[in-house]
Write a protein that holds these residues in place. Structure first.
Motif, mmCIF file in Angstrom:
data_model
loop_
_atom_site.group_PDB
_atom_site.id
_atom_site.type_symbol
_atom_site.label_atom_id
_atom_site.label_comp_id
_atom_site.label_asym_id
_atom_site.label_seq_id
_atom_site.Cartn_x
_atom_site.Cartn_y
_atom_site.Cartn_z
ATOM 1 N N LYS A 1 94.295 -21.584 62.533
ATOM 2 C CA LYS A 1 93.869 -20.570 63.501
ATOM 3 C C LYS A 1 95.060 -20.281 64.418
ATOM 4 N N LYS B 1 95.138 -11.878 67.059
ATOM 5 C CA LYS B 1 94.971 -12.844 65.972
ATOM 6 C C LYS B 1 96.004 -12.546 64.890
ATOM 7 N N GLU C 1 88.165 -18.248 67.297
ATOM 8 C CA GLU C 1 87.085 -17.364 66.842
ATOM 9 C C GLU C 1 85.788 -17.628 67.603
#
Length: 327
Positions: free
Chosen positions: A258, A270, A171
């Motif tokens: 993540k 993602k 991110e």
């Protein structure tokens, strides 16, 4: 190659002025020059920014990492802070290209690189990304290496960058400087654009803007991370699938996850559904297998790349096990 003018700048103000007049920024040139040779790109003016002071790697006040746009890929991969804090980044960089390319290519240029779709690079083929409204030859052509996530009727090309997958997972944010001196940051998830009906618009960069850095936020420690790339051959090759994983595990429980994948999406993809299935659970082989089933949600395979659905799930499962361990 079409005729062009070339200017070398020594300060940021000079670069921005040239960019505002329509000049194209160039540093390593490892992608842009290739596209110019193939007449895919036809800039009138190139602005060499390689001497600008954007080559530092620094730890931010909050404990994140800021990587200057002109840091070479090889320099970033070798930097001790990158290797210590975010192994997923240096692994993605080292798996990205040949040593010669990594010694030339920059971080800013890497995330701006254009697709390796053969139809995009063949100026005789229909390509909406290259020539809006002309069609997409890949949809009915040989599309084995093309995307299964984030596609549209206009484009099914994959994004080629490996380190962009790591940045998406972590991110990161992209820092930009405009010709009027205004600075802004864009979340990496918003920086690279899905094709939709405008596949020719690939990044959220305004006219004349200059990328100055990519910043990775501080994440909870300990943080284990890594990058896995699956390709047709081990030597220099683009991903069929890839997975960037970062896990914060404390007391045997996953506190933060993540996950992003490459080689399968029109942008680095993602995987929030996978992340949500991991958080709050205890690390185990059974968990990795269960969570990875969500990796291909929303996939739209084409005639020749249906194998990527299972390959993607297996790639994610394997990398979760490598990073998180299992039992």
């Amino acid at each position: 190659m079409h005729p062009f003018s070339f200017t070398k700048v020594s300060d940021t103000r000079e670069a921005l002025n040239a960019g505002q007049r329509g000049g194209r920024y160039i540093a390593g040139g490892t992608t842009l020059v290739d596209l110019m040779r193939e007449t895919v790109e036809r800039p009138d003016t190139l602005v060499d920014i390689s001497d600008l002071p954007l080559r530092d790697v620094t730890v931010t006040e909050r404990g994140g990492l800021r990587i200057g746009a002109l840091v070479r890929m090889a320099e970033a991969a070798a930097h001790p802070k990158v290797r210590t804090l975010y192994p997923v980044v240096f692994q993605a960089l080292e798996l990205s290209a040949s040593a010669q390319l990594r010694n030339m290519a920059t971080i800013g240029g890497n995330i701006m690189q254009r697709t390796r779709c053969t139809y995009f690079r063949d100026v005789s083929a229909a390509c909406n990304k290259r020539e809006p409204g002309s069609g997409c030859a890949a949809r009915e052509g040989f599309n084995r290496t093309h995307a299964i996530l984030g596609t549209s009727e206009s484009c099914v090309a994959t994004h080629p960058s490996d380190v962009a997958v790591a940045f998406a997972a972590l991110e990161a944010r992209v820092h930009l400087l405009s010709p009027d001196g205004t600075e802004r940051t864009v979340a990496f998830a918003d920086f690279l654009l899905r094709p939709g009906n405008t596949p020719n618009r690939e990044q959220a960069v305004r006219k004349g803007e200059l990328i100055t850095a990519v910043e990775i936020p501080a994440l909870p420690r300990p943080l284990k991370s890594g990058y896995l790339k699956v390709r047709d051959r081990q030597s220099y090759e683009f991903a069929l699938t890839s997975a960037a994983v970062a896990l914060h595990i404390r007391g045997g429980v996953i506190r933060e996850a993540k996950v992003a994948v490459g080689g399968v999406g029109t942008v680095p993809w993602k995987l929030p559904a996978v992340e949500h299935r991991l958080i709050g659970e205890r690390a185990s082989d059974a968990l990795w297998a269960e969570a990875s089933k969500a990796a291909a949600e929303g996939a739209r395979p084409l005639q020749h790349n249906g194998f990527k659905v299972e390959l993607l799930q297996r790639t994610v499962e394997r990398q979760l096990r490598i990073v998180g361990g299992g039992k």
